[in-house]
Design a protein around this motif. Structure first.
Motif, PDB file in Angstrom:
ATOM      1  N   ALA A  72       0.943  -1.169  -0.063  1.00 20.78           N
ATOM      2  CA  ALA A  72       0.083  -0.094   0.074  1.00 20.78           C
ATOM      3  C   ALA A  72       1.000   1.220   0.122  1.00 20.78           C
ATOM      4  O   ALA A  72       1.746   1.637   0.772  1.00 20.78           O
ATOM      5  CB  ALA A  72      -0.917  -0.056   1.216  1.00 20.78           C
ATOM      6  N   SER A  73       0.545   2.338  -0.736  1.00 15.42           N
ATOM      7  CA  SER A  73       1.241   3.368  -0.833  1.00 15.42           C
ATOM      8  C   SER A  73       1.252   4.305   0.567  1.00 15.42           C
ATOM      9  O   SER A  73       0.141   4.285   1.193  1.00 15.42           O
ATOM     10  CB  SER A  73       0.504   4.346  -1.631  1.00 15.42           C
ATOM     11  OG  SER A  73       1.353   5.766  -1.935  1.00 15.42           O
ATOM     12  N   HIS A  74       2.357   4.849   0.842  1.00 17.18           N
ATOM     13  CA  HIS A  74       2.524   5.696   1.948  1.00 17.18           C
ATOM     14  C   HIS A  74       2.594   6.975   1.569  1.00 17.18           C
ATOM     15  O   HIS A  74       2.898   8.019   2.502  1.00 17.18           O
ATOM     16  CB  HIS A  74       3.890   5.206   2.975  1.00 17.18           C
ATOM     17  CG  HIS A  74       3.767   4.100   3.671  1.00 17.18           C
ATOM     18  ND1 HIS A  74       3.696   2.752   3.048  1.00 17.18           N
ATOM     19  CD2 HIS A  74       3.446   3.742   4.912  1.00 17.18           C
ATOM     20  CE1 HIS A  74       3.493   1.952   3.789  1.00 17.18           C
ATOM     21  NE2 HIS A  74       3.415   2.351   5.122  1.00 17.18           N
ATOM     22  N   ASN A  75       2.630   7.515   0.277  1.00 20.32           N
ATOM     23  CA  ASN A  75       2.780   8.641  -0.167  1.00 20.32           C
ATOM     24  C   ASN A  75       1.516   9.116  -1.046  1.00 20.32           C
ATOM     25  O   ASN A  75       1.323   8.682  -2.098  1.00 20.32           O
ATOM     26  CB  ASN A  75       4.111   8.765  -0.918  1.00 20.32           C
ATOM     27  CG  ASN A  75       4.432  10.201  -1.334  1.00 20.32           C
ATOM     28  OD1 ASN A  75       3.712  10.979  -1.828  1.00 20.32           O
ATOM     29  ND2 ASN A  75       5.707  10.682  -1.283  1.00 20.32           N
ATOM     30  N   GLU A  76       0.622   9.999  -0.750  1.00 19.83           N
ATOM     31  CA  GLU A  76      -0.787  10.451  -1.117  1.00 19.83           C
ATOM     32  C   GLU A  76      -0.253  11.212  -2.536  1.00 19.83           C
ATOM     33  O   GLU A  76      -0.867  10.932  -3.503  1.00 19.83           O
ATOM     34  CB  GLU A  76      -1.360  11.303  -0.264  1.00 19.83           C
ATOM     35  CG  GLU A  76      -2.647  11.692  -0.608  1.00 19.83           C
ATOM     36  CD  GLU A  76      -3.436  10.320  -0.998  1.00 19.83           C
ATOM     37  OE1 GLU A  76      -4.613  10.613  -1.940  1.00 19.83           O
ATOM     38  OE2 GLU A  76      -3.421   9.436  -0.356  1.00 19.83           O
ATOM     39  N   ILE A  77       0.819  11.986  -2.503  1.00 18.62           N
ATOM     40  CA  ILE A  77       1.272  12.734  -3.870  1.00 18.62           C
ATOM     41  C   ILE A  77       1.711  11.622  -4.996  1.00 18.62           C
ATOM     42  O   ILE A  77       1.103  11.739  -6.022  1.00 18.62           O
ATOM     43  CB  ILE A  77       2.283  13.680  -3.477  1.00 18.62           C
ATOM     44  CG1 ILE A  77       2.076  14.712  -2.572  1.00 18.62           C
ATOM     45  CG2 ILE A  77       2.806  14.080  -4.956  1.00 18.62           C
ATOM     46  CD1 ILE A  77       3.039  15.836  -2.175  1.00 18.62           C
ATOM     47  N   SER A  78       2.434  10.645  -4.654  1.00 19.34           N
ATOM     48  CA  SER A  78       2.785   9.690  -5.800  1.00 19.34           C
ATOM     49  C   SER A  78       1.599   8.700  -5.959  1.00 19.34           C
ATOM     50  O   SER A  78       1.308   8.326  -7.127  1.00 19.34           O
ATOM     51  CB  SER A  78       3.982   9.116  -5.356  1.00 19.34           C
ATOM     52  OG  SER A  78       3.800   8.458  -4.171  1.00 19.34           O
ATOM     53  N   ARG A  79       0.691   8.454  -5.178  1.00 21.09           N
ATOM     54  CA  ARG A  79      -0.647   7.760  -5.325  1.00 21.09           C
ATOM     55  C   ARG A  79      -1.608   8.377  -6.363  1.00 21.09           C
ATOM     56  O   ARG A  79      -1.958   7.903  -7.296  1.00 21.09           O
ATOM     57  CB  ARG A  79      -1.155   7.454  -4.012  1.00 21.09           C
ATOM     58  CG  ARG A  79      -2.494   6.491  -4.229  1.00 21.09           C
ATOM     59  CD  ARG A  79      -3.487   6.453  -2.938  1.00 21.09           C
ATOM     60  NE  ARG A  79      -4.273   7.470  -3.042  1.00 21.09           N
ATOM     61  CZ  ARG A  79      -4.942   7.983  -3.850  1.00 21.09           C
ATOM     62  NH1 ARG A  79      -5.727   6.984  -4.933  1.00 21.09           N
ATOM     63  NH2 ARG A  79      -5.863   9.196  -3.806  1.00 21.09           N
ATOM     64  N   LEU A  80      -1.661   9.759  -6.166  1.00 24.81           N
ATOM     65  CA  LEU A  80      -2.425  10.654  -7.054  1.00 24.81           C
ATOM     66  C   LEU A  80      -1.931  10.627  -8.366  1.00 24.81           C
ATOM     67  O   LEU A  80      -2.741  10.263  -9.486  1.00 24.81           O
ATOM     68  CB  LEU A  80      -2.748  12.201  -6.598  1.00 24.81           C
ATOM     69  CG  LEU A  80      -3.533  12.392  -5.374  1.00 24.81           C
ATOM     70  CD1 LEU A  80      -3.320  13.492  -4.940  1.00 24.81           C
ATOM     71  CD2 LEU A  80      -4.943  12.213  -5.839  1.00 24.81           C
ATOM     72  N   LEU A  81      -0.541  10.748  -8.556  1.00 23.72           N
ATOM     73  CA  LEU A  81       0.021  10.517 -10.155  1.00 23.72           C
ATOM     74  C   LEU A  81      -0.242   9.200 -10.407  1.00 23.72           C
ATOM     75  O   LEU A  81      -0.676   8.953 -11.774  1.00 23.72           O
ATOM     76  CB  LEU A  81       1.404  11.042  -9.746  1.00 23.72           C
ATOM     77  CG  LEU A  81       1.729  12.240  -9.497  1.00 23.72           C
ATOM     78  CD1 LEU A  81       3.404  12.485  -9.259  1.00 23.72           C
ATOM     79  CD2 LEU A  81       1.204  13.365 -10.283  1.00 23.72           C
ATOM     80  N   GLU A  82      -0.053   8.200  -9.677  1.00 20.51           N
ATOM     81  CA  GLU A  82      -0.205   6.601 -10.201  1.00 20.51           C
ATOM     82  C   GLU A  82      -1.429   6.718 -10.546  1.00 20.51           C
ATOM     83  O   GLU A  82      -1.637   5.810 -11.780  1.00 20.51           O
ATOM     84  CB  GLU A  82       0.540   5.903  -9.104  1.00 20.51           C
ATOM     85  CG  GLU A  82       0.272   4.395  -9.687  1.00 20.51           C
ATOM     86  CD  GLU A  82       0.937   3.340  -8.442  1.00 20.51           C
ATOM     87  OE1 GLU A  82       1.457   2.307  -8.591  1.00 20.51           O
ATOM     88  OE2 GLU A  82       0.282   3.628  -7.340  1.00 20.51           O
ATOM     89  N   GLU A  83      -2.410   6.543  -9.755  1.00 18.96           N
ATOM     90  CA  GLU A  83      -3.784   6.129  -9.872  1.00 18.96           C
ATOM     91  C   GLU A  83      -4.688   7.129 -10.655  1.00 18.96           C
ATOM     92  O   GLU A  83      -5.641   6.695 -11.054  1.00 18.96           O
ATOM     93  CB  GLU A  83      -4.310   5.609  -8.288  1.00 18.96           C
ATOM     94  CG  GLU A  83      -3.590   4.692  -7.751  1.00 18.96           C
ATOM     95  CD  GLU A  83      -4.148   4.297  -6.454  1.00 18.96           C
ATOM     96  OE1 GLU A  83      -4.986   4.670  -6.146  1.00 18.96           O
ATOM     97  OE2 GLU A  83      -3.755   3.058  -6.100  1.00 18.96           O
TER      98      GLU A  83
END
Length: 436
Positions: A358-369
């Motif tokens: 699970a992602s621990h970084n919301e910024i990179s999660r927004l970019l990825e997903e």
């Protein structure tokens, strides 16, 4: 007033004791939400009761999870949303909802279209896990957007936020084994974190450390006695270090430095106070660190230096750097719409890599997903608070920039697992006024 504050302190220490019984903790959870609901029905949010209740629940959320008291795992987020929505509905203050944050919430839902989960997995859980925090941020932002909040009201809310953290620390004290019997390594420590996730525990303790430091600096007296406040601050710091989770504690320290920096720029009186308090903070921090280092056999030193138990260098990001590189690769592969909400975890699961999925970084999660939509979301999130802060005084900036920094650093190491980052982000949008 002092008697009331001491009474509240004692009550919350006792709550920590009774929370060792899971049935009590569940009852405590139900009382918070039910009592808050009826308080808002009765008061119609005349004195910012929604703000106070939401603040209290933000501080209590990790404690409720730790003690098995959460009626629903995401009850903290749902409860904060309920209080603020009722506050907007009942409140006398009528204002137009900020279009930017309405648009932001709509963009979040677009990522659901591409969500796919493996057979047997729940699409609902995948979406709720990843979007409940960001959607709560939208609700909080609508409530607090350019809302005038007196400094005394803000400090009251921060005090209510701290009370359940005191209960959490009381519970941790009772549930922690004899430290002399523990063999400390350099990994996050569940034994010293009340048996719960050290990352979330340290995040909330970092918040408590920041709040008490602010109260001490402003001589606002959280408990009614400055010396008692100082003792609580020292113990919070000690317990935070013992979790061996660095993110939350470092975030609290950086926020304190930023707060004091703007207070230094505010006027001559606060400049002198900053110089005096900075020296005291440094001395106390060194003392706490030396004591904790002795208790842990020097392992706390290795932990913060990114070393293993024998002093060898290891991945200082604890696997987060690897996750980040994989997320950016997914963004490059699907730059327009991303790979869909919740799909990041499953894409890493398919690679059979031995790191947290699970992602621990919301910024990179927004970019990825979310892809390009995630970029737009980030622009929306950063623009209003930065423009608002630019127009504020240094006194206001001391609070607003600290709140925004808390949000940014927390979502960078702990994503949006709890309600706290959503709530603290929205506080960077308020207009702090004098009590008059």
């Amino acid at each position: 007033m002092t008697n009331t504050e001491i009474t509240l302190l004692i009550i919350h220490i006792v709550i920590g004791f009774f929370a060792t019984f899971s049935t009590f903790s569940k009852l405590y959870n139900i009382v918070i939400v039910a009592a808050g609901f009826f308080i808002l029905l009765r008061t119609k949010n005349r004195n910012e009761e929604a703000f106070m209740l939401a603040s209290y629940l933000v501080g209590a959320e990790v404690f409720l999870r730790m003690t098995g008291g959460s009626v629903v795992y995401e009850i903290g987020k749902y409860g904060v949303a309920l209080f603020l929505i009722l506050g907007m509905f009942f409140g006398n203050e009528k204002k137009t909802a900020p279009v930017s944050y309405i648009f932001y919430v709509m963009l979040l839902f677009l990522g659901i279209i591409l969500t796919e989960v493996p057979f047997g997995e729940s699409i609902r859980k995948a979406i709720v896990f990843n979007l409940s925090g960001p959607i709560l941020l939208g609700i909080c932002s609508v409530y607090f957007y350019h809302k005038k909040i007196a400094i005394s009201t803000l400090l009251n809310a921060l005090k209510y936020m701290t009370l359940p953290i005191i209960s959490m620390v009381s519970f941790m004290y009772l549930r922690t084994p004899d430290l002399s019997e523990l063999v400390f390594g350099t990994d996050a420590n569940f034994y010293t974190s009340g048996g719960f996730g050290p990352n979330q525990v340290a995040t909330i303790l970092g918040l408590g450390i920041f709040i008490i430091t602010v109260f001490l600096f402003l001589k606002a007296k959280l408990t009614g006695y400055l010396y008692l406040d100082a003792i609580i601050l020292i113990y919070f710091t000690y317990r935070g270090l013992l979790t061996f989770s660095r993110g939350g504690i470092l975030t609290g320290i950086i926020a304190i430095m930023l707060f004091l920096g703007f207070m230094f720029l505010y006027n001559n009186f606060t400049r002198k106070a900053v110089l005096k308090y900075s020296g005291l903070i440094f001395l106390f921090t060194v003392g706490i660190w030396i004591y904790t280092s002795g208790i842990t056999g020097g392992m706390i030193n290795n932990r913060y230096l990114g070393k293993n138990a024998i002093g060898g260098q290891k991945d200082i990001t604890s696997g987060r750097g690897k996750i980040l590189s994989l997320q950016l690769q997914n963004f490059y592969d699907s730059p327009i719409f991303g790979i869909g909400v919740g799909n990041g975890k499953y894409s890493r699961e398919a690679l059979d890599i031995k790191i947290a999925l699970a992602s621990h970084n919301e910024i990179s999660r927004l970019l990825e997903e979310h892809g390009l939509i995630g970029v737009i979301i980030l622009i929306i999130l950063f623009t209003p608070p930065l423009f608002h802060i630019r127009k504020s005084s240094n006194f206001q900036r001391a609070f607003l920039t600290s709140f925004l920094l808390f949000w940014f650093l927390t979502i960078s190491h702990s994503a949006m697992r709890v309600a706290f980052p959503s709530f603290i982000y929205a506080l960077s949008l308020i207009v702090i006024t004098d009590d008059e």
